[in-house]
Design an enzyme around this catalytic site. Structure first.
Site, PDB file in Angstrom:
ATOM      1  N   GLN A   1       0.770  -1.459   0.021  1.00  0.00           N
ATOM      2  CA  GLN A   1      -0.061   0.061   0.042  1.00  0.00           C
ATOM      3  C   GLN A   1       0.814   1.281  -0.006  1.00  0.00           C
ATOM      4  O   GLN A   1       0.475   2.311  -0.265  1.00  0.00           O
ATOM      5  CB  GLN A   1      -0.746  -0.099   1.189  1.00  0.00           C
ATOM      6  CG  GLN A   1      -1.786  -1.023   1.150  1.00  0.00           C
ATOM      7  CD  GLN A   1      -2.975  -1.092   2.187  1.00  0.00           C
ATOM      8  OE1 GLN A   1      -2.630  -1.861   3.153  1.00  0.00           O
ATOM      9  NE2 GLN A   1      -4.219  -0.454   2.547  1.00  0.00           N
TER      10      GLN A   1
ATOM     11  N   HIS B   1       1.198  -9.244   4.221  1.00  0.00           N
ATOM     12  CA  HIS B   1      -0.158  -8.507   4.370  1.00  0.00           C
ATOM     13  C   HIS B   1      -0.961  -8.476   3.101  1.00  0.00           C
ATOM     14  O   HIS B   1      -0.528  -7.534   2.325  1.00  0.00           O
ATOM     15  CB  HIS B   1       0.408  -7.166   4.867  1.00  0.00           C
ATOM     16  CG  HIS B   1      -0.533  -6.104   5.172  1.00  0.00           C
ATOM     17  ND1 HIS B   1      -0.766  -5.349   6.483  1.00  0.00           N
ATOM     18  CD2 HIS B   1      -1.965  -5.722   4.669  1.00  0.00           C
ATOM     19  CE1 HIS B   1      -1.694  -4.701   6.580  1.00  0.00           C
ATOM     20  NE2 HIS B   1      -2.678  -4.845   5.501  1.00  0.00           N
TER      21      HIS B   1
ATOM     22  N   ASN C   1      -1.505 -11.033   8.331  1.00  0.00           N
ATOM     23  CA  ASN C   1      -2.600  -9.994   8.250  1.00  0.00           C
ATOM     24  C   ASN C   1      -3.957 -10.400   7.845  1.00  0.00           C
ATOM     25  O   ASN C   1      -4.258 -10.818   6.702  1.00  0.00           O
ATOM     26  CB  ASN C   1      -2.104  -8.712   7.761  1.00  0.00           C
ATOM     27  CG  ASN C   1      -3.190  -7.607   7.831  1.00  0.00           C
ATOM     28  OD1 ASN C   1      -3.379  -7.001   8.843  1.00  0.00           O
ATOM     29  ND2 ASN C   1      -4.020  -7.390   6.942  1.00  0.00           N
ATOM     30  N   GLU C   2      -4.858 -10.334   8.784  1.00  0.00           N
ATOM     31  CA  GLU C   2      -6.251 -10.682   8.604  1.00  0.00           C
ATOM     32  C   GLU C   2      -6.440 -12.017   7.735  1.00  0.00           C
ATOM     33  O   GLU C   2      -7.033 -11.933   6.437  1.00  0.00           O
ATOM     34  CB  GLU C   2      -7.002  -9.403   7.898  1.00  0.00           C
ATOM     35  CG  GLU C   2      -7.097  -8.297   8.747  1.00  0.00           C
ATOM     36  CD  GLU C   2      -7.918  -6.850   8.244  1.00  0.00           C
ATOM     37  OE1 GLU C   2      -8.311  -6.951   7.055  1.00  0.00           O
ATOM     38  OE2 GLU C   2      -8.114  -5.869   9.105  1.00  0.00           O
TER      39      GLU C   2
HETATM   40  C1  BGC Z   1      -6.201  -4.105   6.320  1.00  0.00           C
HETATM   41  C2  BGC Z   1      -5.670  -2.692   5.543  1.00  0.00           C
HETATM   42  C3  BGC Z   1      -6.674  -2.034   4.695  1.00  0.00           C
HETATM   43  C4  BGC Z   1      -7.742  -1.584   5.972  1.00  0.00           C
HETATM   44  C5  BGC Z   1      -8.733  -0.516   5.513  1.00  0.00           C
HETATM   45  C6  BGC Z   1      -7.524  -3.730   6.858  1.00  0.00           C
HETATM   46  O1  BGC Z   1      -8.517  -4.745   6.308  1.00  0.00           O
HETATM   47  O2  BGC Z   1      -5.273  -4.813   6.813  1.00  0.00           O
HETATM   48  O3  BGC Z   1      -4.621  -3.096   4.496  1.00  0.00           O
HETATM   49  O4  BGC Z   1      -6.183  -0.882   4.283  1.00  0.00           O
HETATM   50  O5  BGC Z   1      -8.157  -2.539   6.589  1.00  0.00           O
HETATM   51  O6  BGC Z   1      -9.609  -1.113   4.493  1.00  0.00           O
END
Ligand code: BGC
Length: 401
Positions: free
Chosen positions: A28, A122, A165-166
Site C-alpha cells: 500500500q 499483508h 495479516n487478517e
Molecule cells: C487491512 C488494510 C486496509 C484497512 C482498511 C484492513 O483490512 O489490513 O490493509 O487498508 O483494513 O480497509
C-alpha cells in the site's frame, strides 16, 4: 451487545510501555511491487481494480522520512511489513538486497527509539506463489515457512511480529472471488473456504514455530474484527456467522504471544443474516457505517474469547474530513479506555494509517494521518495527527467528550 455507561474515570492512564503508533503495509505504500500477485491483477488488461498502486507513496525509498514523521509526532511505534514478493521474487532465489533493505528499516526504527511491529504477510504474495496454487497448493505452507525462515535472521531486536495479516479477510475475499459469490450486505462477506482457512492456520502455526527461539520476539497474527452484533433472537445465527468469519481465527491464536485486533465498523445480524445499514446512517468513504465503538466491542470480544494480550494493530477511518478522523479516533480511543479500565490487557494502539495510501484498488479512500501528494510524494501532516500526538504524549486514553 451492551457498551458500558460512560461512568469510568477518564482519561484512562496507560503504562509507559504502551505502544502508540501508526501502521502501513508494504504494497500500500512502497510502490512498484512488481513481482506480487496484486501488481499482476492491477496491471492485467481489463483489471477489475479501478486504480493501480504504481509508485504508491514511494515509501520503499522514503521510509526514513516516514519514520521521522512518526518520531516527530511523539509516537513510539511503527507497524510496517516485509514484502515476500521482494524477498523471494523467484521461487527459491532470495534477494539479499531486499533483506538488507528491511533490516535497515528495523534498525532505523530502533535508532529512533521506535518499536518496530513487523508484519510478514499483508495480503500480497509473490505472483509465482499464487500460480503454484497458493496456500492450499501442494507446497503452499512449506513455501511460506521457507520465506519466514529466510526473514528470521533480520528480525533480531523486533519485539512484535505479525505472521499473517487478517487471514479471515484473505479467506473470505478468496471465497468471494472464487465462487463469484454475490455481494452481501455492505461489510459482510461470504464464509471462507474452510480448506483455505485451515491452510492459513497451519501456515501461521508453522511460522510461529520458526520464530519460537527468537529472543525477545512475541509473535501472533492480526484478525479483522467485524463486530457482529445480534439483534434480539438472532444470537444463534450470529454465533454461526461469527465463528467461520472471525472466531475460528481467534481460537487459532489461543497459544500465541499476542493477538492483533483490527476494527473499523460493525455488522448487525438478524434472524436471516446481516441487516442492511440504515440508509440514514453516517458512512465513511468506504461505505462502512461510522461506528467508532467497534474498537471497544472488538477488544472486549477478543479478550472474552482468548486469554492473550491484545495489541490494536489497526483502527481508523477513510474520510476526506480530517475533523471527522479526529472525532472517530477520539471515540474509538475512549472506548478502548473503558475496556482497559475494566481490565482488558491492551498493550498498544497503532492507528491505520500513517499515510494516505493505496486502498486495495483505489486511491479515493484516505485513511492517513498524513497526506501524500500523488505527483511529488510530499508528505503533509494533518491536524488529526497533531491531536493524536498530544494524546500519545499524555499517556492517557481520552474521554470522548
Ligand atoms: C487491512 C488494510 C486496509 C484497512 C482498511 C484492513 O483490512 O489490513 O490493509 O487498508 O483494513 O480497509
Amino acid at each position: 451487545m451492551t457498551l458500558l455507561p460512560k461512568d469510568r474515570p477518564v482519561p484512562v492512564p496507560v503504562s509507559p510501555s504502551f505502544l502508540w503508533g501508526a501502521a502501513t503495509s508494504p504494497h500500500q505504500v512502497e510502490g512498484n511491487n512488481t513481482a506480487s500477485d496484486l501488481w499482476a491483477l492491477e496491471n492485467a488488461p481489463g483489471s477489475p481494480l479501478p486504480d493501480r498502486s504504481g509508485d504508491a507513496c514511494d515509501s520503499y525509498h522514503r521510509w526514513r522520512e516516514d519514520l521521522d514523521l512518526v518520531c516527530d509526532l511523539g509516537l513510539n511505534a511503527y507497524r510496517f511489513g516485509i514484502e515476500w514478493a521482494r524477498v523471494e521474487p523467484v521461487p527459491g532465489h532470495l534477494s539479499r538486497a531486499a533483506l538488507a533493505h528491511y533490516r535497515r528499516m528495523i534498525e532505523g526504527c530502533l535508532e529512533r527509539g521506535l518499536t518496530p511491529v513487523v508484519t510478514l504477510h499483508h495480503f500480497t504474495s509473490p505472483a509465482w506463489f499464487r500460480h503454484g496454487g497458493g496456500w492450499t497448493g501442494p507446497d503452499g505452507i512449506q513455501r511460506f515457512t521457507d520465506y519466514v525462515r529466510a526473514v528470521r535472521p533480520i528480525l533480531d531486536g523486533v519485539p512484535w511480529v505479525c505472521t499473517i495479516n487478517e487471514p479471515n479477510m484473505l479467506a473470505m475475499v478468496a471465497a468471494r472471488l472464487r465462487h463469484d459469490a454475490p455481494d452481501l450486505v455492505a461489510g459482510a462477506l461470504p464464509p471462507p473456504d474452510q480448506g483455505l482457512a485451515d491452510a492459513l492456520v497451519a501456515a501461521h502455526h508453522a511460522a510461529r514455530a520458526e520464530l519460537a527461539d527468537l529472543d525477545g520476539t512475541a509473535s501472533g497474527w492480526t484478525v479483522a474484527n467485524q463486530t457482529f452484533q445480534a439483534l434480539p433472537g438472532a444470537e444463534a445465527v450470529t454465533e454461526e456467522w461469527a465463528w467461520s468469519r472471525e472466531n475460528q481465527f481467534l481460537d487459532a491464536a489461543r497459544a500465541d504471544d499476542f493477538i492483533g485486533v483490527q476494527a473499523y465498523t460493525r455488522v448487525v445480524i438478524g434472524p436471516d443474516g446481516p441487516v442492511p445499514t440504515d440508509p440514514a446512517a453516517r458512512r465513511t468513504q468506504t461505505g462502512w457505517e461510522f461506528y467508532p465503538e467497534a474498537l471497544e466491542y472488538a477488544v472486549r470480544h477478543t479478550a472474552g474469547r482468548i486469554p492473550v494480550p491484545i495489541l490494536v494493530t489497526e483502527n481508523g477511518i477513510a474520510t476526506a474530513d480530517d475533523g471527522e478522523r479526529r472525532e472517530y479516533t477520539q471515540r474509538a480511543l475512549a472506548g478502548l479506555g473503558r475496556a482497559v479500565a475494566d481490565g482488558v490487557d491492551v498493550r498498544g494502539y497503532l492507528h491505520w494509517s500513517l499515510l494516505d495510501n493505496y486502498e486495495w484498488g483505489s486511491w479515493a479512500h484516505t485513511f492517513g494521518l498524513v497526506a501524500v501528494d500523488r505527483q511529488t510524494f510530499r508528505r503533509t501532516v494533518k491536524p488529526s495527527a497533531h491531536w493524536y500526538s498530544d494524546v500519545a504524549r499524555s499517556s492517557r486514553l481520552p474521554d470522548d467528550r
